[in-house]
Design an enzyme around this catalytic site. Sequence first.
Site, PDB file in Angstrom:
ATOM      1  CG  LEU A 165      40.948 -29.509  58.337  1.00 21.23           C
ATOM      2  CD1 LEU A 165      41.421 -28.783  57.239  1.00 21.23           C
ATOM      3  CD2 LEU A 165      41.899 -29.568  59.438  1.00 21.23           C
ATOM      4  CD  GLU A 173      40.208 -25.091  44.397  1.00 24.32           C
ATOM      5  OE1 GLU A 173      40.672 -25.881  44.331  1.00 24.32           O
ATOM      6  OE2 GLU A 173      38.890 -24.670  44.321  1.00 24.32           O
ATOM      7  CD  GLU A 214      29.628 -31.500  42.196  1.00 22.85           C
ATOM      8  OE1 GLU A 214      29.907 -30.541  41.751  1.00 22.85           O
ATOM      9  OE2 GLU A 214      28.602 -32.266  41.807  1.00 22.85           O
ATOM     10  CB  ALA A 269      45.618 -33.940  45.076  1.00 25.06           C
ATOM     11  CB  THR A 270      41.333 -35.855  47.680  1.00 26.46           C
ATOM     12  OG1 THR A 270      42.327 -35.121  48.468  1.00 26.46           O
ATOM     13  CG2 THR A 270      40.796 -36.905  48.603  1.00 26.46           C
ATOM     14  N   GLY A 271      40.353 -36.273  44.977  1.00 25.06           N
ATOM     15  CA  GLY A 271      39.441 -36.984  43.934  1.00 25.06           C
ATOM     16  C   GLY A 271      40.119 -37.978  43.002  1.00 25.06           C
ATOM     17  CB  SER A 272      43.125 -37.819  41.124  1.00 24.09           C
ATOM     18  OG  SER A 272      43.827 -38.399  40.373  1.00 24.09           O
ATOM     19  N   GLY A 288      35.536 -32.031  47.061  1.00 26.42           N
ATOM     20  CA  GLY A 288      37.018 -31.894  47.546  1.00 26.42           C
ATOM     21  C   GLY A 288      38.068 -31.507  46.538  1.00 26.42           C
ATOM     22  CB  SER A 289      41.714 -31.004  46.554  1.00 31.26           C
ATOM     23  OG  SER A 289      42.000 -32.329  47.312  1.00 31.26           O
ATOM     24  CE  LYS A 294      37.306 -38.642  56.323  1.00 30.59           C
ATOM     25  NZ  LYS A 294      37.693 -37.072  56.583  1.00 30.59           N
ATOM     26  CB  CYS A 321      34.439 -25.346  44.823  1.00 31.49           C
ATOM     27  SG  CYS A 321      32.640 -25.284  44.917  1.00 31.49           S
TER      28      CYS A 321
HETATM   29  N1  LIG Z   1      32.677 -28.661  43.386  1.00 32.22           N
HETATM   30  C1  LIG Z   1      32.074 -28.556  44.615  1.00 32.22           C
HETATM   31  O1  LIG Z   1      31.066 -28.339  44.874  1.00 32.22           O
HETATM   32  C2  LIG Z   1      33.191 -27.931  45.836  1.00 32.22           C
HETATM   33  C3  LIG Z   1      34.427 -28.435  45.845  1.00 32.22           C
HETATM   34  N2  LIG Z   1      35.343 -28.066  46.775  1.00 32.22           N
HETATM   35  C4  LIG Z   1      36.692 -28.162  46.786  1.00 32.22           C
HETATM   36  O2  LIG Z   1      37.218 -28.847  47.804  1.00 32.22           O
HETATM   37  C5  LIG Z   1      38.730 -28.425  48.103  1.00 32.22           C
HETATM   38  C6  LIG Z   1      38.861 -27.912  49.376  1.00 32.22           C
HETATM   39  O3  LIG Z   1      38.507 -28.820  50.475  1.00 32.22           O
HETATM   40  P1  LIG Z   1      39.670 -29.720  51.102  1.00 32.22           P
HETATM   41  O4  LIG Z   1      38.606 -30.060  52.489  1.00 32.22           O
HETATM   42  O5  LIG Z   1      40.577 -29.014  51.645  1.00 32.22           O
HETATM   43  O6  LIG Z   1      39.586 -31.022  50.116  1.00 32.22           O
HETATM   44  P2  LIG Z   1      40.439 -32.359  50.384  1.00 32.22           P
HETATM   45  O7  LIG Z   1      40.321 -33.154  48.961  1.00 32.22           O
HETATM   46  O8  LIG Z   1      41.511 -32.246  51.121  1.00 32.22           O
HETATM   47  O9  LIG Z   1      39.437 -33.234  51.574  1.00 32.22           O
HETATM   48  C7  LIG Z   1      38.131 -33.513  51.130  1.00 32.22           C
HETATM   49  C8  LIG Z   1      37.611 -34.843  52.073  1.00 32.22           C
HETATM   50  O10 LIG Z   1      38.420 -35.750  51.544  1.00 32.22           O
HETATM   51  C9  LIG Z   1      39.107 -36.676  52.485  1.00 32.22           C
HETATM   52  N3  LIG Z   1      40.203 -37.318  52.077  1.00 32.22           N
HETATM   53  C10 LIG Z   1      41.547 -36.838  52.174  1.00 32.22           C
HETATM   54  N4  LIG Z   1      42.528 -37.973  51.559  1.00 32.22           N
HETATM   55  C11 LIG Z   1      41.578 -38.784  51.388  1.00 32.22           C
HETATM   56  C12 LIG Z   1      41.893 -40.152  50.695  1.00 32.22           C
HETATM   57  N5  LIG Z   1      43.234 -40.479  49.899  1.00 32.22           N
HETATM   58  N6  LIG Z   1      40.936 -40.979  50.520  1.00 32.22           N
HETATM   59  C13 LIG Z   1      39.639 -40.522  50.661  1.00 32.22           C
HETATM   60  N7  LIG Z   1      39.151 -39.553  51.420  1.00 32.22           N
HETATM   61  C14 LIG Z   1      40.214 -38.359  51.611  1.00 32.22           C
HETATM   62  C15 LIG Z   1      39.099 -35.537  53.671  1.00 32.22           C
HETATM   63  O11 LIG Z   1      39.609 -36.099  54.873  1.00 32.22           O
HETATM   64  C16 LIG Z   1      37.753 -34.632  53.392  1.00 32.22           C
HETATM   65  O12 LIG Z   1      36.835 -35.164  54.296  1.00 32.22           O
HETATM   66  C17 LIG Z   1      38.996 -27.197  46.963  1.00 32.22           C
HETATM   67  O13 LIG Z   1      39.294 -27.647  45.957  1.00 32.22           O
HETATM   68  C18 LIG Z   1      37.534 -26.903  46.597  1.00 32.22           C
HETATM   69  O14 LIG Z   1      37.306 -26.391  45.215  1.00 32.22           O
HETATM   70  C19 LIG Z   1      34.767 -27.334  47.926  1.00 32.22           C
HETATM   71  C20 LIG Z   1      33.516 -27.168  48.122  1.00 32.22           C
HETATM   72  C21 LIG Z   1      32.621 -27.564  46.850  1.00 32.22           C
HETATM   73  N1  BAL Z   2      28.490 -22.356  47.356  1.00 35.95           N
HETATM   74  C1  BAL Z   2      28.586 -23.705  47.739  1.00 35.95           C
HETATM   75  C2  BAL Z   2      29.662 -24.166  48.011  1.00 35.95           C
HETATM   76  C3  BAL Z   2      30.935 -24.055  47.367  1.00 35.95           C
HETATM   77  O1  BAL Z   2      30.693 -23.569  46.307  1.00 35.95           O
HETATM   78  O2  BAL Z   2      32.020 -24.073  47.829  1.00 35.95           O
END
Ligand SMILES: NC(=O)C1=CN([C@@H]2O[C@H](COP(=O)(O)OP(=O)(O)OC[C@H]3O[C@@H](n4cnc5c(N)ncnc54)[C@H](O)[C@@H]3O)[C@@H](O)[C@H]2O)C=CC1
Ligand code: BAL
Length: 357
Positions: free
Chosen positions: A81, A247, A152, A133-136, A130-131, A77, A186
Amino acid sequence: MTKDDVAGCFEYYADLAEGLDAKQKAPVSLPMETFKSYVLKESLGVVALITPWNYPLLLATWKVAPALAAGCTAILKPSELASVTCLELADVCREVGLPPGVLNILTGLGTEAGAPLASHPHVDKVAFTGSNATGSRIMASAAQMVKPVSMELGGKSPIIVFEDVDLDKAAEWTLFGCFWTNGQICSATSRLLVHYDKTLKFIATAKSEGATILSGGNRPKHLNKGFFVEPTIITDVTTSMQIWREEVFGPVLCVKTFSNEDEAIELANDTHYGLGAAVISNDPERCDRVAKAFRSGIVWVNCSQPCFCQAPWGGIKRSGFGRDLGEWGLENYLSVKQVTQYISDEPWGWYQPPSKL
Ligand SMILES: NC(=O)C1=CN([C@@H]2O[C@H](COP(=O)(O)OP(=O)(O)OC[C@H]3O[C@@H](n4cnc5c(N)ncnc54)[C@H](O)[C@@H]3O)[C@@H](O)[C@H]2O)C=CC1
Ligand code: BAL
Protein backbone atom coordinates in the site's frame (compact mmCIF):
# COMPACT_ATOMS: atom_id res chain seq x y z
CA MET A 1 8.94 15.18 10.42
CA THR A 2 9.66 11.79 8.83
CA LYS A 3 12.57 12.94 6.63
CA ASP A 4 14.44 14.35 9.65
CA ASP A 5 13.70 11.22 11.68
CA VAL A 6 14.94 9.00 8.84
CA ALA A 7 18.19 10.96 8.46
CA GLY A 8 18.66 11.01 12.26
CA CYS A 9 18.19 7.25 12.45
CA PHE A 10 20.80 6.58 9.72
CA GLU A 11 23.26 8.94 11.42
CA TYR A 12 22.68 7.27 14.79
CA TYR A 13 23.39 3.78 13.43
CA ALA A 14 26.40 5.04 11.44
CA ASP A 15 27.88 6.09 14.80
CA LEU A 16 27.05 2.73 16.40
CA ALA A 17 28.63 0.93 13.41
CA GLU A 18 31.87 2.87 13.93
CA GLY A 19 31.85 1.83 17.58
CA LEU A 20 31.37 -1.86 16.80
CA ASP A 21 35.05 -2.64 16.11
CA ALA A 22 36.01 -1.43 19.56
CA LYS A 23 33.48 -3.86 21.05
CA GLN A 24 34.99 -6.92 19.33
CA LYS A 25 36.90 -9.50 21.34
CA ALA A 26 35.31 -8.48 24.62
CA PRO A 27 36.95 -10.80 27.18
CA VAL A 28 34.84 -13.28 29.14
CA SER A 29 35.99 -14.07 32.64
CA LEU A 30 36.35 -17.84 33.17
CA PRO A 31 36.81 -19.87 36.36
CA MET A 32 39.86 -21.80 34.93
CA GLU A 33 43.22 -20.08 34.28
CA THR A 34 44.10 -22.61 31.58
CA PHE A 35 41.51 -21.10 29.24
CA LYS A 36 40.77 -17.66 27.92
CA SER A 37 37.68 -16.60 26.07
CA TYR A 38 36.36 -13.63 24.13
CA VAL A 39 33.25 -12.73 22.19
CA LEU A 40 32.90 -11.73 18.56
CA LYS A 41 29.80 -9.93 17.31
CA GLU A 42 29.10 -10.90 13.72
CA SER A 43 26.55 -9.94 11.15
CA LEU A 44 23.64 -12.38 10.91
CA GLY A 45 23.93 -12.54 7.12
CA VAL A 46 20.96 -12.05 4.81
CA VAL A 47 17.98 -10.48 6.55
CA ALA A 48 14.39 -10.01 5.35
CA LEU A 49 12.78 -6.80 6.60
CA ILE A 50 8.99 -6.77 6.20
CA THR A 51 7.25 -3.52 7.05
CA PRO A 52 3.72 -2.00 7.24
CA TRP A 53 2.01 0.89 5.49
CA ASN A 54 1.85 3.43 8.31
CA TYR A 55 5.07 5.47 8.47
CA PRO A 56 6.32 3.43 5.49
CA LEU A 57 9.74 5.07 5.18
CA LEU A 58 10.47 5.59 8.88
CA LEU A 59 9.55 2.07 9.96
CA ALA A 60 11.63 0.63 7.11
CA THR A 61 14.55 2.82 8.24
CA TRP A 62 14.26 1.46 11.81
CA LYS A 63 15.27 -1.87 10.31
CA VAL A 64 17.42 -0.97 7.28
CA ALA A 65 19.81 1.34 9.18
CA PRO A 66 20.75 -1.11 11.98
CA ALA A 67 20.83 -4.07 9.58
CA LEU A 68 23.36 -2.31 7.33
CA ALA A 69 25.28 -1.03 10.36
CA ALA A 70 25.60 -4.65 11.53
CA GLY A 71 27.01 -5.64 8.13
CA CYS A 72 23.96 -7.56 6.94
CA THR A 73 22.66 -7.76 3.40
CA ALA A 74 19.03 -6.69 3.50
CA ILE A 75 15.92 -7.43 1.46
CA LEU A 76 13.26 -4.90 2.34
CA LYS A 77 9.66 -5.82 1.55
CA PRO A 78 7.59 -2.67 2.12
CA SER A 79 3.80 -2.65 2.30
CA GLU A 80 2.11 -2.99 -1.06
CA LEU A 81 0.00 0.00 0.00
CA ALA A 82 2.99 2.34 0.40
CA SER A 83 6.16 1.20 -1.40
CA VAL A 84 7.27 4.35 -3.24
CA THR A 85 9.28 6.03 -0.47
CA CYS A 86 11.24 2.80 0.07
CA LEU A 87 12.11 2.69 -3.63
CA GLU A 88 13.28 6.30 -3.27
CA LEU A 89 15.42 5.23 -0.30
CA ALA A 90 17.09 2.62 -2.53
CA ASP A 91 17.89 5.34 -5.08
CA VAL A 92 19.48 7.48 -2.37
CA CYS A 93 21.52 4.50 -1.16
CA ARG A 94 22.78 3.90 -4.72
CA GLU A 95 23.66 7.59 -5.10
CA VAL A 96 25.73 7.60 -1.90
CA GLY A 97 27.68 4.54 -3.02
CA LEU A 98 26.15 1.58 -1.21
CA PRO A 99 27.46 -1.44 -3.17
CA PRO A 100 24.90 -3.15 -5.44
CA GLY A 101 23.05 -6.00 -3.75
CA VAL A 102 23.53 -4.81 -0.19
CA LEU A 103 20.03 -3.30 0.05
CA ASN A 104 17.36 -4.85 -2.14
CA ILE A 105 13.73 -3.72 -2.34
CA LEU A 106 11.16 -6.38 -3.09
CA THR A 107 7.73 -4.92 -3.80
CA GLY A 108 4.50 -6.90 -4.06
CA LEU A 109 1.65 -8.43 -2.12
CA GLY A 110 2.21 -10.08 1.23
CA THR A 111 1.25 -13.51 -0.02
CA GLU A 112 3.23 -13.25 -3.28
CA ALA A 113 6.37 -11.41 -2.13
CA GLY A 114 6.42 -11.41 1.70
CA ALA A 115 5.60 -15.07 2.33
CA PRO A 116 8.18 -16.58 -0.10
CA LEU A 117 10.80 -14.16 1.23
CA ALA A 118 10.11 -15.06 4.86
CA SER A 119 10.32 -18.80 4.17
CA HIS A 120 13.34 -18.65 1.83
CA PRO A 121 16.11 -20.98 3.05
CA HIS A 122 18.84 -18.42 2.26
CA VAL A 123 17.28 -15.76 4.48
CA ASP A 124 18.98 -15.91 7.88
CA LYS A 125 16.50 -13.78 9.84
CA VAL A 126 13.11 -12.10 9.43
CA ALA A 127 12.49 -8.76 11.15
CA PHE A 128 8.79 -7.96 10.91
CA THR A 129 6.57 -5.00 11.77
CA GLY A 130 2.85 -5.36 11.14
CA SER A 131 -0.31 -7.03 12.32
CA ASN A 132 -0.54 -9.96 14.72
CA ALA A 133 -2.17 -12.20 12.12
CA THR A 134 0.69 -11.75 9.64
CA GLY A 135 3.33 -11.97 12.37
CA SER A 136 1.91 -15.29 13.49
CA ARG A 137 2.00 -16.65 9.90
CA ILE A 138 5.63 -15.57 9.50
CA MET A 139 6.60 -17.19 12.80
CA ALA A 140 4.95 -20.45 11.75
CA SER A 141 6.85 -20.59 8.43
CA ALA A 142 10.15 -19.49 10.02
CA ALA A 143 9.76 -22.22 12.64
CA GLN A 144 10.13 -24.87 9.91
CA MET A 145 13.79 -23.83 9.54
CA VAL A 146 14.32 -22.62 13.11
CA LYS A 147 14.90 -19.21 11.58
CA PRO A 148 15.16 -16.30 14.06
CA VAL A 149 12.46 -13.65 13.88
CA SER A 150 11.74 -10.40 15.66
CA MET A 151 8.17 -9.14 15.85
CA GLU A 152 6.86 -5.58 16.23
CA LEU A 153 3.10 -6.11 16.32
CA GLY A 154 -0.06 -4.26 17.27
CA GLY A 155 -1.26 -2.89 20.57
CA LYS A 156 -4.17 -1.56 22.58
CA SER A 157 -2.22 0.70 24.85
CA PRO A 158 -3.59 2.30 28.02
CA ILE A 159 -3.16 5.82 29.35
CA ILE A 160 -3.95 6.36 33.05
CA VAL A 161 -4.86 9.90 34.14
CA PHE A 162 -4.77 10.44 37.89
CA GLU A 163 -6.80 13.05 39.75
CA ASP A 164 -3.81 15.25 40.68
CA VAL A 165 -3.02 16.59 37.21
CA ASP A 166 -3.50 19.77 35.27
CA LEU A 167 -6.55 18.96 33.20
CA ASP A 168 -5.53 20.88 30.08
CA LYS A 169 -2.16 19.14 29.87
CA ALA A 170 -3.72 15.72 30.48
CA ALA A 171 -6.39 16.35 27.85
CA GLU A 172 -3.79 17.38 25.28
CA TRP A 173 -1.59 14.29 25.83
CA THR A 174 -4.65 12.05 25.84
CA LEU A 175 -5.92 13.42 22.54
CA PHE A 176 -2.45 13.45 20.98
CA GLY A 177 -1.76 9.92 22.23
CA CYS A 178 -4.80 8.51 20.48
CA PHE A 179 -5.58 10.78 17.54
CA TRP A 180 -2.11 11.71 16.27
CA THR A 181 -1.82 10.58 12.65
CA ASN A 182 -5.47 9.52 12.81
CA GLY A 183 -4.76 6.83 15.40
CA GLN A 184 -2.85 4.82 12.78
CA ILE A 185 -0.01 4.19 15.23
CA CYS A 186 0.74 0.82 16.74
CA SER A 187 1.36 2.37 20.14
CA ALA A 188 -1.68 4.70 20.17
CA THR A 189 -2.89 5.04 23.77
CA SER A 190 -6.47 4.24 22.85
CA ARG A 191 -7.75 3.08 26.26
CA LEU A 192 -8.13 6.04 28.60
CA LEU A 193 -8.36 5.23 32.29
CA VAL A 194 -9.37 8.36 34.13
CA HIS A 195 -9.99 8.90 37.82
CA TYR A 196 -13.74 9.01 38.43
CA ASP A 197 -13.72 12.47 40.04
CA LYS A 198 -12.21 14.01 36.95
CA THR A 199 -14.38 12.32 34.36
CA LEU A 200 -17.10 14.88 33.86
CA LYS A 201 -14.67 17.77 33.89
CA PHE A 202 -12.41 15.90 31.47
CA ILE A 203 -15.23 15.29 29.03
CA ALA A 204 -16.44 18.86 29.40
CA THR A 205 -12.94 20.11 28.62
CA ALA A 206 -12.66 17.85 25.62
CA LYS A 207 -16.08 19.12 24.46
CA SER A 208 -15.02 22.71 24.85
CA GLU A 209 -11.92 21.94 22.77
CA GLY A 210 -14.06 20.67 19.92
CA ALA A 211 -13.86 16.91 20.41
CA THR A 212 -16.85 14.84 19.42
CA ILE A 213 -18.15 13.20 22.57
CA LEU A 214 -20.19 9.99 22.41
CA SER A 215 -21.13 10.66 18.86
CA GLY A 216 -18.18 10.40 16.39
CA GLY A 217 -17.76 7.14 14.57
CA ASN A 218 -19.33 8.43 11.38
CA ARG A 219 -17.91 9.56 8.08
CA PRO A 220 -17.41 13.35 8.27
CA LYS A 221 -20.32 14.94 6.40
CA HIS A 222 -18.07 16.96 4.07
CA LEU A 223 -16.01 13.93 2.93
CA ASN A 224 -18.04 11.64 0.71
CA LYS A 225 -15.11 9.71 -0.72
CA GLY A 226 -12.11 8.02 0.89
CA PHE A 227 -11.66 6.25 4.20
CA PHE A 228 -12.41 8.92 6.78
CA VAL A 229 -13.81 8.50 10.29
CA GLU A 230 -14.60 11.27 12.73
CA PRO A 231 -12.48 11.35 15.88
CA THR A 232 -14.52 9.16 18.20
CA ILE A 233 -14.67 8.95 21.97
CA ILE A 234 -16.62 6.14 23.55
CA THR A 235 -17.65 5.88 27.19
CA ASP A 236 -19.66 3.25 29.14
CA VAL A 237 -17.41 0.51 27.80
CA THR A 238 -17.06 -2.87 29.46
CA THR A 239 -13.76 -4.76 29.44
CA SER A 240 -15.25 -7.62 27.44
CA MET A 241 -16.29 -5.41 24.52
CA GLN A 242 -14.45 -5.79 21.21
CA ILE A 243 -13.82 -2.04 21.09
CA TRP A 244 -11.94 -2.23 24.41
CA ARG A 245 -9.92 -5.34 23.52
CA GLU A 246 -9.02 -5.10 19.83
CA GLU A 247 -6.74 -2.72 17.95
CA VAL A 248 -8.79 -0.31 15.80
CA PHE A 249 -5.81 1.42 14.14
CA GLY A 250 -7.98 4.49 13.79
CA PRO A 251 -9.09 7.57 15.78
CA VAL A 252 -11.13 5.86 18.47
CA LEU A 253 -10.59 6.46 22.18
CA CYS A 254 -12.35 4.31 24.79
CA VAL A 255 -12.82 5.81 28.24
CA LYS A 256 -13.22 3.98 31.57
CA THR A 257 -13.08 5.30 35.09
CA PHE A 258 -11.20 3.91 38.09
CA SER A 259 -11.30 4.72 41.76
CA ASN A 260 -7.81 3.77 42.97
CA GLU A 261 -4.30 3.06 41.67
CA ASP A 262 -4.58 -0.72 41.93
CA GLU A 263 -7.76 -0.75 39.89
CA ALA A 264 -6.19 1.52 37.26
CA ILE A 265 -3.20 -0.80 36.87
CA GLU A 266 -5.40 -3.89 36.71
CA LEU A 267 -7.53 -2.34 33.96
CA ALA A 268 -4.46 -1.10 32.09
CA ASN A 269 -2.84 -4.55 32.07
CA ASP A 270 -6.07 -6.39 31.21
CA THR A 271 -5.11 -6.89 27.54
CA HIS A 272 -3.37 -9.48 25.38
CA TYR A 273 -1.13 -6.68 24.14
CA GLY A 274 1.84 -5.02 25.79
CA LEU A 275 3.33 -2.35 23.53
CA GLY A 276 2.93 1.14 25.03
CA ALA A 277 1.41 2.52 28.23
CA ALA A 278 1.20 6.03 29.66
CA VAL A 279 0.65 7.51 33.10
CA ILE A 280 -0.24 11.13 33.79
CA SER A 281 0.22 12.29 37.39
CA ASN A 282 1.99 14.99 39.35
CA ASP A 283 3.18 12.47 41.94
CA PRO A 284 6.66 11.20 40.89
CA GLU A 285 6.56 8.22 43.26
CA ARG A 286 3.23 7.14 41.87
CA CYS A 287 4.59 7.51 38.33
CA ASP A 288 7.52 5.23 39.25
CA ARG A 289 5.20 2.63 40.81
CA VAL A 290 2.85 2.61 37.85
CA ALA A 291 5.73 2.54 35.31
CA LYS A 292 7.04 -0.62 37.02
CA ALA A 293 3.59 -2.20 37.23
CA PHE A 294 2.71 -1.73 33.55
CA ARG A 295 3.09 -4.95 31.52
CA SER A 296 4.44 -3.27 28.38
CA GLY A 297 7.67 -2.66 26.46
CA ILE A 298 7.33 1.15 26.43
CA VAL A 299 6.12 3.50 29.19
CA TRP A 300 5.48 7.22 28.85
CA VAL A 301 5.28 9.40 31.95
CA ASN A 302 3.28 12.62 31.65
CA CYS A 303 3.23 12.28 27.87
CA SER A 304 2.29 9.79 25.15
CA GLN A 305 3.97 8.76 21.88
CA PRO A 306 7.34 10.57 21.83
CA CYS A 307 9.80 8.29 20.07
CA PHE A 308 13.59 8.60 20.04
CA CYS A 309 15.84 6.40 17.91
CA GLN A 310 18.24 6.07 20.88
CA ALA A 311 15.67 4.24 23.06
CA PRO A 312 14.44 0.64 22.61
CA TRP A 313 11.11 0.17 20.84
CA GLY A 314 8.96 -2.95 21.06
CA GLY A 315 6.46 -4.89 23.08
CA ILE A 316 5.76 -7.92 25.22
CA LYS A 317 2.86 -10.41 25.20
CA ARG A 318 1.10 -10.41 21.82
CA SER A 319 2.71 -7.10 20.82
CA GLY A 320 5.81 -9.08 19.90
CA PHE A 321 9.42 -9.56 20.96
CA GLY A 322 12.85 -8.27 20.05
CA ARG A 323 13.54 -4.55 19.98
CA ASP A 324 13.94 -1.99 17.23
CA LEU A 325 15.99 1.17 17.84
CA GLY A 326 18.83 2.01 20.19
CA GLU A 327 21.72 -0.38 20.70
CA TRP A 328 19.11 -3.15 21.06
CA GLY A 329 18.06 -2.55 17.43
CA LEU A 330 21.64 -3.22 16.32
CA GLU A 331 21.83 -6.42 18.39
CA ASN A 332 18.81 -7.63 16.38
CA TYR A 333 21.13 -8.16 13.41
CA LEU A 334 24.23 -9.49 15.18
CA SER A 335 25.10 -12.94 16.35
CA VAL A 336 27.33 -13.57 19.33
CA LYS A 337 30.24 -15.99 18.90
CA GLN A 338 32.42 -17.19 21.77
CA VAL A 339 36.06 -17.99 20.98
CA THR A 340 37.65 -20.04 23.74
CA GLN A 341 41.33 -20.95 23.72
CA TYR A 342 43.36 -23.43 25.75
CA ILE A 343 46.46 -21.50 26.84
CA SER A 344 48.30 -23.94 29.09
CA ASP A 345 51.49 -25.76 27.97
CA GLU A 346 50.42 -28.77 30.00
CA PRO A 347 48.56 -31.65 28.29
CA TRP A 348 44.88 -31.67 29.02
CA GLY A 349 45.39 -34.82 31.05
CA TRP A 350 42.18 -36.69 30.25
CA TYR A 351 44.10 -39.68 28.87
CA GLN A 352 46.76 -40.86 31.32
CA PRO A 353 50.31 -41.29 29.79
CA PRO A 354 51.21 -44.98 29.12
CA SER A 355 52.89 -46.74 32.04
CA LYS A 356 56.74 -46.72 31.89
CA LEU A 357 56.91 -50.20 33.41
N1 LIG B 1 5.03 -2.56 16.95
C1 LIG B 1 5.32 -1.65 16.03
O1 LIG B 1 6.37 -1.01 16.09
C2 LIG B 1 4.35 -1.35 14.91
C3 LIG B 1 3.30 -2.21 14.58
N2 LIG B 1 2.43 -1.90 13.56
C4 LIG B 1 1.28 -2.76 13.32
O2 LIG B 1 1.11 -2.98 11.92
C5 LIG B 1 -0.26 -3.17 11.61
C6 LIG B 1 -0.66 -2.29 10.44
O3 LIG B 1 0.15 -2.52 9.34
P1 LIG B 1 -0.31 -3.42 8.08
O4 LIG B 1 0.55 -3.01 6.93
O5 LIG B 1 -1.80 -3.32 7.94
O6 LIG B 1 0.10 -4.88 8.57
P2 LIG B 1 0.12 -6.25 7.72
O7 LIG B 1 0.46 -7.33 8.68
O8 LIG B 1 -1.12 -6.41 6.91
O9 LIG B 1 1.31 -6.07 6.64
C7 LIG B 1 2.65 -5.83 7.07
C8 LIG B 1 3.60 -6.35 5.99
O10 LIG B 1 3.51 -7.78 5.93
C9 LIG B 1 3.35 -8.17 4.57
N3 LIG B 1 2.64 -9.45 4.54
C10 LIG B 1 1.30 -9.68 4.51
N4 LIG B 1 1.04 -11.00 4.51
C11 LIG B 1 2.24 -11.64 4.56
C12 LIG B 1 2.65 -13.01 4.63
N5 LIG B 1 1.77 -14.01 4.63
N6 LIG B 1 3.97 -13.29 4.71
C13 LIG B 1 4.89 -12.29 4.74
N7 LIG B 1 4.58 -10.97 4.66
C14 LIG B 1 3.25 -10.65 4.59
C15 LIG B 1 2.60 -7.01 3.94
O11 LIG B 1 2.70 -7.04 2.53
C16 LIG B 1 3.31 -5.83 4.58
O12 LIG B 1 4.53 -5.56 3.92
C17 LIG B 1 -1.01 -2.81 12.89
O13 LIG B 1 -1.40 -4.00 13.56
C18 LIG B 1 0.02 -2.05 13.70
O14 LIG B 1 -0.22 -2.09 15.09
C19 LIG B 1 2.59 -0.75 12.83
C20 LIG B 1 3.62 0.12 13.11
C21 LIG B 1 4.56 -0.09 14.18
N1 BAL C 1 5.52 6.13 16.26
C1 BAL C 1 6.21 5.16 15.50
C2 BAL C 1 5.42 4.25 14.61
C3 BAL C 1 4.23 3.64 15.21
O1 BAL C 1 4.07 3.65 16.43
O2 BAL C 1 3.39 3.11 14.46
